[in-house]
Write a protein that holds these residues in place. Structure first.
Motif, PDB file in Angstrom:
ATOM      1  N   ILE A  52       0.874  -1.173   0.000  1.00  0.00           N
ATOM      2  CA  ILE A  52       0.000   0.000   0.000  1.00  0.00           C
ATOM      3  C   ILE A  52       0.907   1.218   0.000  1.00  0.00           C
ATOM      4  N   GLY A  53       0.784   2.047  -1.014  1.00  0.00           N
ATOM      5  CA  GLY A  53       1.594   3.256  -1.099  1.00  0.00           C
ATOM      6  C   GLY A  53       0.790   4.460  -0.657  1.00  0.00           C
ATOM      7  N   ALA A  54       1.348   5.249   0.257  1.00  0.00           N
ATOM      8  CA  ALA A  54       0.692   6.467   0.729  1.00  0.00           C
ATOM      9  C   ALA A  54       1.411   7.682   0.151  1.00  0.00           C
ATOM     10  N   ALA A  55       0.643   8.594  -0.436  1.00  0.00           N
ATOM     11  CA  ALA A  55       1.215   9.791  -1.050  1.00  0.00           C
ATOM     12  C   ALA A  55       0.228  10.938  -0.882  1.00  0.00           C
ATOM     13  N   GLY A  56       0.674  12.157  -1.178  1.00  0.00           N
ATOM     14  CA  GLY A  56      -0.151  13.326  -0.952  1.00  0.00           C
ATOM     15  C   GLY A  56      -0.729  13.927  -2.215  1.00  0.00           C
ATOM     16  N   GLY A  57      -2.051  13.841  -2.371  1.00  0.00           N
ATOM     17  CA  GLY A  57      -2.727  14.446  -3.507  1.00  0.00           C
ATOM     18  C   GLY A  57      -3.063  13.449  -4.598  1.00  0.00           C
ATOM     19  N   PRO A  58      -4.110  13.748  -5.372  1.00  0.00           N
ATOM     20  CA  PRO A  58      -4.587  12.814  -6.399  1.00  0.00           C
ATOM     21  C   PRO A  58      -3.544  12.439  -7.440  1.00  0.00           C
ATOM     22  N   GLU A  59      -2.726  13.400  -7.895  1.00  0.00           N
ATOM     23  CA  GLU A  59      -1.739  13.096  -8.931  1.00  0.00           C
ATOM     24  C   GLU A  59      -0.687  12.119  -8.419  1.00  0.00           C
ATOM     25  N   LYS A  60      -0.239  12.332  -7.204  1.00  0.00           N
ATOM     26  CA  LYS A  60       0.773  11.439  -6.652  1.00  0.00           C
ATOM     27  C   LYS A  60       0.187  10.051  -6.382  1.00  0.00           C
ATOM     28  N   VAL A  61      -1.034  10.018  -5.901  1.00  0.00           N
ATOM     29  CA  VAL A  61      -1.696   8.721  -5.672  1.00  0.00           C
ATOM     30  C   VAL A  61      -1.834   7.969  -6.984  1.00  0.00           C
ATOM     31  N   ALA A  62      -2.210   8.682  -8.042  1.00  0.00           N
ATOM     32  CA  ALA A  62      -2.341   8.044  -9.354  1.00  0.00           C
ATOM     33  C   ALA A  62      -0.993   7.511  -9.838  1.00  0.00           C
ATOM     34  N   ALA A  63       0.091   8.248  -9.565  1.00  0.00           N
ATOM     35  CA  ALA A  63       1.423   7.806  -9.974  1.00  0.00           C
ATOM     36  C   ALA A  63       1.806   6.518  -9.262  1.00  0.00           C
ATOM     37  N   VAL A  64       1.423   6.394  -7.996  1.00  0.00           N
ATOM     38  CA  VAL A  64       1.727   5.173  -7.244  1.00  0.00           C
ATOM     39  C   VAL A  64       0.881   4.009  -7.758  1.00  0.00           C
ATOM     40  N   ARG A  65      -0.394   4.271  -8.020  1.00  0.00           N
ATOM     41  CA  ARG A  65      -1.265   3.207  -8.539  1.00  0.00           C
ATOM     42  C   ARG A  65      -0.766   2.710  -9.894  1.00  0.00           C
ATOM     43  N   ALA A  66      -0.167   3.597 -10.662  1.00  0.00           N
ATOM     44  CA  ALA A  66       0.348   3.205 -11.973  1.00  0.00           C
ATOM     45  C   ALA A  66       1.478   2.191 -11.859  1.00  0.00           C
ATOM     46  N   LEU A  67       2.050   2.060 -10.669  1.00  0.00           N
ATOM     47  CA  LEU A  67       3.091   1.067 -10.438  1.00  0.00           C
ATOM     48  C   LEU A  67       2.499  -0.316 -10.161  1.00  0.00           C
ATOM     49  N   GLY A  68       1.175  -0.392 -10.099  1.00  0.00           N
ATOM     50  CA  GLY A  68       0.521  -1.680  -9.928  1.00  0.00           C
ATOM     51  C   GLY A  68       0.258  -2.076  -8.492  1.00  0.00           C
ATOM     52  N   VAL A  69       0.145  -1.080  -7.590  1.00  0.00           N
ATOM     53  CA  VAL A  69      -0.146  -1.377  -6.190  1.00  0.00           C
ATOM     54  C   VAL A  69      -1.302  -0.498  -5.715  1.00  0.00           C
ATOM     55  N   ASP A  70      -1.854  -0.839  -4.562  1.00  0.00           N
ATOM     56  CA  ASP A  70      -2.878   0.004  -3.947  1.00  0.00           C
ATOM     57  C   ASP A  70      -2.249   1.296  -3.451  1.00  0.00           C
ATOM     58  N   ALA A  71      -3.030   2.368  -3.436  1.00  0.00           N
ATOM     59  CA  ALA A  71      -2.501   3.655  -2.988  1.00  0.00           C
ATOM     60  C   ALA A  71      -3.581   4.434  -2.259  1.00  0.00           C
ATOM     61  N   VAL A  72      -3.150   5.230  -1.287  1.00  0.00           N
ATOM     62  CA  VAL A  72      -4.065   6.072  -0.512  1.00  0.00           C
ATOM     63  C   VAL A  72      -3.487   7.480  -0.435  1.00  0.00           C
ATOM     64  N   ASP A  73      -4.360   8.452  -0.223  1.00  0.00           N
ATOM     65  CA  ASP A  73      -3.960   9.857  -0.122  1.00  0.00           C
ATOM     66  C   ASP A  73      -3.842  10.223   1.347  1.00  0.00           C
TER      67      ASP A  73
END
Length: 312
Positions: A172-193
């Motif tokens: 699960i990748g945690a990042a700040g803001g929709p663009e960063k969350v989308a960048a983490v999801r693009a790596l093929g993992v779950d992501a949260v803001d």
């Protein structure tokens, strides 16, 4: 040559783009025409002149930041094989720093850049990639781990996420803001803001947290760790502490281990080779060298994604 120089501690605008004398390679040194220079969050703290949590001492002024550079060997000092001239290299310890058009470095510390890797990618890997692999070495993740990675859209975070994904761990990748969350999801993992209230409430069963943020966000991640899990930190971008108050969670200061035993955490060549082979794909955001102040300001405000790189 042109360089970015700090003459007075303070805000990002104190970084000035000016002409300084060219460095001269001494015995055992190469002079490198810089094509890409890395920027670190810790340099933004050092620039302010007030040492923070997990921050090196402030430098003597005037000072040129930038430990790692990639470029072309332009000349060599005494006792250095002239065959180096014209080769593409990357190094983590340049003198003066890499915020410049030219720098010198010990020949024994440089790495040839694989043909498949460009300068910005190479400079991303020599310290950021090394640090990511060091963090993982300290954490010892397994395919059975459920791993929560904070600052997952950053230079270290994205490399760590890729490694864990390929290992087979639940990430699960945690990042700040929709663009960063989308960048983490693009790596093929779950992501949260983690800028959203209650961002960690629905995360359960975490066995390992890899954190570079500190403060309240780290505390919320820490509180999701199950008994006998691990909390591993590599930095503290927030410069804030929190109470690690669960005696059933093992806390590991990966940065402290790297400083105490650098020989055990030397993954520079491995990191560069992994990027050259495409096993790890570095992410970076480039700024012109003359806009180093803007790069610092963007990094401080957490407006960047991936490694920040200056291009002369």
């Amino acid at each position: 040559m042109h360089a970015v120089v700090l003459h007075e501690f303070g805000p990002a605008d104190n970084l000035t783009y000016e002409i300084v004398p060219d460095p001269v390679p001494g015995p055992g040194q190469l002079r490198i025409a810089v094509k890409a220079a890395g920027v670190h969050h810790v340099e933004t703290v050092m620039r302010q002149g007030t040492p923070g949590v997990m921050t090196p001492p402030v430098p003597d002024l005037p000072f040129i930041f930038g430990g790692e550079v990639a470029g072309v060997v332009e000349s060599v000092g005494p006792d250095v094989d002239p065959a180096w001239i014209g080769r593409n290299v990357v190094v983590a310890r340049s003198e003066p720093g890499g915020y410049a058009e030219l720098t010198v470095a010990p020949a024994q510390n440089v790495h040839p850049i694989p043909d498949s890797l460009d300068y910005a990618a190479a400079v991303t890997m020599v310290i950021t990639g090394n640090t990511a692999l060091g963090l993982l070495h300290a954490a010892q993740p397994t395919p059975d781990d459920v791993v929560l990675v904070t600052s997952a859209a950053g230079g270290i975070g994205r490399l760590v996420v890729q490694y864990l994904r390929d290992l087979g761990a639940t990430v699960i990748g945690a990042a700040g803001g929709p663009e960063k969350v989308a960048a983490v999801r693009a790596l093929g993992v779950d992501a949260v803001d983690y800028n959203e209230p209650g961002w960690a409430d629905d995360i359960h069963g975490v066995t390992l947290v890899l954190d570079g943020v500190g403060g309240d966000k780290a505390k919320q991640a820490y509180d999701r760790i199950v008994d006998h899990g691990r909390y591993v930190t590599i930095g503290n971008a927030s410069q804030q502490q929190f109470a690690q108050d669960n005696p059933k969670v093992t806390s590991i200061d990966a940065l402290g281990l790297m400083i105490a035993s650098p020989a055990d955490f030397d993954f520079e060549a491995e990191a560069i080779a992994a990027a050259g082979a495409g096993t790890l794909v570095p992410a970076f955001q480039s700024f012109p060298l003359a806009e180093a102040a803007a790069a610092h300001a963007a990094l401080e405000s957490r407006a960047t994604t991936g490694k920040v790189v200056l291009i002369p």
